[in-house]
Design a protein around this motif. Sequence first.
Motif, mmCIF file in Angstrom:
data_model
loop_
_atom_site.group_PDB
_atom_site.id
_atom_site.type_symbol
_atom_site.label_atom_id
_atom_site.label_comp_id
_atom_site.label_asym_id
_atom_site.label_seq_id
_atom_site.Cartn_x
_atom_site.Cartn_y
_atom_site.Cartn_z
ATOM 1 N N PHE A 136 38.222 35.529 33.266
ATOM 2 C CA PHE A 136 37.501 35.648 34.064
ATOM 3 C C PHE A 136 37.961 34.262 34.985
ATOM 4 C CE2 PHE A 136 33.874 35.119 36.332
ATOM 5 C CZ PHE A 136 33.212 36.392 37.656
ATOM 6 N N VAL A 137 37.610 32.983 34.217
ATOM 7 C CA VAL A 137 37.948 32.115 34.192
ATOM 8 C C VAL A 137 40.035 31.858 35.120
ATOM 9 C CG1 VAL A 137 37.660 29.614 33.799
ATOM 10 C CG2 VAL A 137 36.204 31.438 33.266
ATOM 11 N N THR A 138 40.567 32.624 34.087
ATOM 12 C CA THR A 138 41.944 31.941 34.508
ATOM 13 C C THR A 138 42.761 33.045 35.338
ATOM 14 O OG1 THR A 138 42.614 33.315 32.639
ATOM 15 C CG2 THR A 138 42.442 31.272 32.587
ATOM 16 N N GLU A 139 42.252 34.424 35.997
ATOM 17 C CA GLU A 139 42.900 35.320 36.618
ATOM 18 C C GLU A 139 41.969 34.608 38.171
ATOM 19 O OE1 GLU A 139 45.932 36.353 34.842
ATOM 20 O OE2 GLU A 139 44.818 34.814 33.514
ATOM 21 N N PRO A 140 42.949 34.993 39.100
ATOM 22 C CA PRO A 140 42.866 35.080 40.251
ATOM 23 C C PRO A 140 42.023 36.591 40.764
ATOM 24 C CG PRO A 140 45.147 35.147 40.103
ATOM 25 C CD PRO A 140 44.620 35.516 38.842
ATOM 26 N N PHE A 141 41.383 36.529 39.895
ATOM 27 C CA PHE A 141 40.594 38.149 40.055
ATOM 28 C C PHE A 141 40.741 38.094 41.371
ATOM 29 C CE2 PHE A 141 41.041 39.127 35.641
ATOM 30 C CZ PHE A 141 42.211 39.844 35.347
ATOM 31 N N SER A 142 39.512 39.385 42.036
ATOM 32 C CA SER A 142 38.427 39.205 43.185
ATOM 33 C C SER A 142 36.979 39.394 42.361
ATOM 34 C CB SER A 142 38.421 40.583 44.456
ATOM 35 O OG SER A 142 38.882 41.118 42.966
ATOM 36 N N ILE A 143 35.837 38.956 43.036
ATOM 37 C CA ILE A 143 34.565 38.567 41.712
ATOM 38 C C ILE A 143 34.925 40.089 41.169
ATOM 39 C CG2 ILE A 143 33.084 39.160 43.023
ATOM 40 C CD1 ILE A 143 33.025 37.162 40.432
ATOM 41 N N THR A 144 34.481 41.519 42.055
ATOM 42 C CA THR A 144 34.483 42.493 41.585
ATOM 43 C C THR A 144 35.262 42.797 40.216
ATOM 44 O OG1 THR A 144 35.568 43.247 43.586
ATOM 45 C CG2 THR A 144 33.379 43.151 43.398
ATOM 46 N N VAL A 145 36.506 42.959 40.536
ATOM 47 C CA VAL A 145 37.925 43.128 39.661
ATOM 48 C C VAL A 145 37.472 42.502 38.198
ATOM 49 C CG1 VAL A 145 40.114 43.228 38.560
ATOM 50 C CG2 VAL A 145 39.595 43.216 41.358
ATOM 51 N N GLY A 146 37.173 40.978 38.479
ATOM 52 C CA GLY A 146 36.788 40.024 36.936
ATOM 53 C C GLY A 146 35.526 40.887 36.895
ATOM 54 N N ILE A 147 34.463 40.973 37.215
ATOM 55 C CA ILE A 147 33.072 41.897 35.935
ATOM 56 C C ILE A 147 33.548 42.990 35.815
ATOM 57 C CG2 ILE A 147 30.902 42.938 37.041
ATOM 58 C CD1 ILE A 147 30.943 40.747 39.001
ATOM 59 N N ALA A 148 34.756 43.778 36.349
ATOM 60 C CA ALA A 148 34.517 45.411 35.721
ATOM 61 C C ALA A 148 35.917 45.170 34.203
ATOM 62 C CB ALA A 148 36.085 45.683 36.734
ATOM 63 N N ALA A 149 36.697 44.112 34.342
ATOM 64 C CA ALA A 149 37.543 44.142 34.073
ATOM 65 C C ALA A 149 36.973 42.972 32.574
ATOM 66 C CB ALA A 149 38.571 42.715 34.124
ATOM 67 N N ILE A 150 35.075 42.501 32.478
ATOM 68 C CA ILE A 150 34.889 42.339 31.418
ATOM 69 C C ILE A 150 34.130 43.517 31.106
ATOM 70 C CG2 ILE A 150 32.620 41.001 30.429
ATOM 71 C CD1 ILE A 150 33.896 38.471 32.157
ATOM 72 N N LEU A 151 33.180 43.963 31.741
ATOM 73 C CA LEU A 151 31.768 45.140 31.589
ATOM 74 C C LEU A 151 33.105 46.224 30.857
ATOM 75 C CD1 LEU A 151 29.609 45.028 34.260
ATOM 76 C CD2 LEU A 151 28.953 44.335 32.159
ATOM 77 N N ILE A 152 34.113 47.059 30.815
ATOM 78 C CA ILE A 152 34.673 48.071 30.773
ATOM 79 C C ILE A 152 34.528 47.923 29.387
ATOM 80 C CG2 ILE A 152 36.310 50.065 31.003
ATOM 81 C CD1 ILE A 152 36.520 49.616 34.478
ATOM 82 N N PRO A 153 36.156 46.984 28.821
ATOM 83 C CA PRO A 153 36.074 47.208 27.699
ATOM 84 C C PRO A 153 34.921 46.785 26.715
ATOM 85 C CG PRO A 153 37.236 45.355 29.272
ATOM 86 C CD PRO A 153 36.678 45.683 30.560
ATOM 87 N N LEU A 154 33.618 45.266 27.055
ATOM 88 C CA LEU A 154 32.174 45.438 27.070
ATOM 89 C C LEU A 154 31.626 46.881 26.020
ATOM 90 C CD1 LEU A 154 30.539 43.803 25.592
ATOM 91 C CD2 LEU A 154 29.417 43.057 28.010
ATOM 92 N N ALA A 155 31.887 47.982 27.007
ATOM 93 C CA ALA A 155 31.032 49.261 26.453
ATOM 94 C C ALA A 155 31.650 50.046 26.007
ATOM 95 C CB ALA A 155 31.312 50.192 28.041
ATOM 96 N N CYS A 156 33.350 49.636 25.712
ATOM 97 C CA CYS A 156 33.634 50.492 25.048
ATOM 98 C C CYS A 156 34.043 49.794 23.583
ATOM 99 C CB CYS A 156 35.834 50.020 25.290
ATOM 100 S SG CYS A 156 36.328 51.098 27.035
ATOM 101 N N VAL A 157 34.107 48.521 23.514
ATOM 102 C CA VAL A 157 34.094 48.034 22.439
ATOM 103 C C VAL A 157 32.527 48.089 21.548
ATOM 104 C CG1 VAL A 157 33.962 45.633 20.881
ATOM 105 C CG2 VAL A 157 35.615 45.998 22.622
ATOM 106 N N MET A 158 31.468 48.698 22.283
ATOM 107 C CA MET A 158 30.263 48.415 22.181
ATOM 108 C C MET A 158 30.380 50.406 21.464
ATOM 109 S SD MET A 158 27.461 46.477 24.813
ATOM 110 C CE MET A 158 26.085 47.457 24.590
ATOM 111 N N TRP A 159 30.669 51.065 21.707
ATOM 112 C CA TRP A 159 31.370 52.268 20.788
ATOM 113 C C TRP A 159 31.836 52.519 20.397
ATOM 114 C CZ3 TRP A 159 31.927 54.132 27.160
ATOM 115 C CH2 TRP A 159 31.083 54.427 27.938
ATOM 116 N N LEU A 160 32.691 51.758 20.272
ATOM 117 C CA LEU A 160 33.433 51.679 18.730
ATOM 118 C C LEU A 160 32.829 51.039 17.873
ATOM 119 C CD1 LEU A 160 36.736 51.264 20.609
ATOM 120 C CD2 LEU A 160 37.200 52.881 19.189
#
Length: 571
Positions: free
Chosen positions: A33-57
């Motif tokens: 989220f800090v290092t990559e040139p994401f737009s803010i929306t992609v950066g947020i999605a790149a955290i929330l989606i994996p977080l949700a998957c991890v929480m389920w697992l």
Amino acid sequence: MAHFSKIVRWIVSQEHLYFLFSLLLIVPNLVFFVTEPFSITVGIAAILIPLACVMWLLLVFKKPGIMVWLLLPKFILDGGQLILLYLFGESVVAVDMFLNLTSSNASEAGELVGNILVIILCVFFLYTLPTLYLAYRSVRLKDKLSQGFRKKWALVALAIFIAGGTSYVLTPDREQEVSFKKDVYPVNALYNLYFAIEKAGKNKRYHETSAHFTFNAKKDETSSKREIVVLVVGETSRAMEWSLYGYERETTPRLSKQDGLVHFTDVITQSNNTHKSVPIILSAASAENYEVIYSQKSIVTAFKEAGYKTVVIANQKLTTSMIGAFYREADHFIDLSSFKTGSLLTSFHDGAVLPYVDKVIKENAGNLFIVLHTYGSHFNYHERYPKEFSVFKPDKVAGIRAAYKKEMRNAYDNSILYTDYILSELISKLKQTGDCTSLVYLSDHGEDIFDDARARYLHASPIPTYYQLHIPYIIWFSDVFRTEWPEKYRWAVNHQSASVSTNSVFHTVLDLGGVSTSQSDSSFALTQPAFKVRDRMYLGDHDDPIPFWKIGLKELDFKMLDKWQLTYGER
């Protein structure tokens, strides 16, 4: 001690461990989220989606530590990703990095690991090991996650997933060509691993897919004397460190005095990885049509078809890559890396190739095509040259540290000085034959050596820098060659400042040997009036052509491109 006791009491709860594991499993995502040139929306999605998957697992078992142990491969991947982020400061583990694991030799691997051992141990002891220890505690605890807790946080994870998906879908910056498999970790890393496995399979099947290929090569021009064409593939040499190119230190004093030598000033490599850059040098493939590399043979076969005796002498272990497959096409392949040096972690100095060149020239009366693959300026720099070339001091490098930049630069410059000696010795041997001879040298890529505020070092980073792109490229023409074919020499001089890429080598070297093939293109040959300046492409991680100035270069890189008067931008 009281604080420590509180921590111990806190981690004996499965609920607390669940939240801690959820956080630890997305550490790389938080860094991205800090290092990559994401737009803010992609950066947020790149955290929330994996977080949700991890929480389920982690809710699959009543003891989340069980799932953590099952996810051990991910923790290994995460550890490697964190090490690479430390090395390069950005980007997911690339396809090329997976392939480098199979194409690097023991010497290269030992040198790199030895110098980043501290960061490897830090990641292991501060991230991987503590996480696995906590997972062990979770498994051993009698406490379990309640059914109510699991149901509640499964719903929370669903809400997080929907929020992440919405953020991803609604991202306004479509110019980034947003792609789930390229933007979201670890999906992107796993996709890169899949791509690397597919590519390794193509490399392995090369002999089958190229078995029936022929260049239909013929010798169009014949000298009154024997012809010898030498192609020297250098390693990790950057043009800005050659005095021939204007560097303030005398690193190329011998080459600077050679008659008939042309050095090309505006040259960009098409890849910062040896296993991709060198095959482009050795074949008709380029960033624009890289796939042909699996169906066509190398320049070695082209010269062989045209009646040349072909010899390859390599001072690096390259037999596990496409490079090795190309080199085995030669009449004689001398692999110096297979000879004993006393240690698996040491290699011969490049001067070891010289006696073999002598022998080849003396024992073969006909036309010769010789390829030399050197170790050049590959790290560890101070191991690349004999003691008598230790001119710039101090040059003993204790490790890869910004604090050792002076020593690293001194050692690196000494390695260039030694390359100057090797090339001059080769030219001298060719002169002594009295035959129609020529020599081409270029490096596969450059190197970062703590050059600016980014504190980058080494090469093969997912996103290169100016320092990895700008390479030296020279052609030497003997007196006899210039007498027989003066136009080739004149056109090389005329193109000295032209914008050039490594995909010109195949066509230029064939032209030096008077060889034409079904794949020859005079518009790529620097020795022909038809040579055409093109937009220069870089071979992306997924083997797609990208304009080199659009691969993620930073303002600091463009300043260096301007300083060295390198051309970029569309024509």
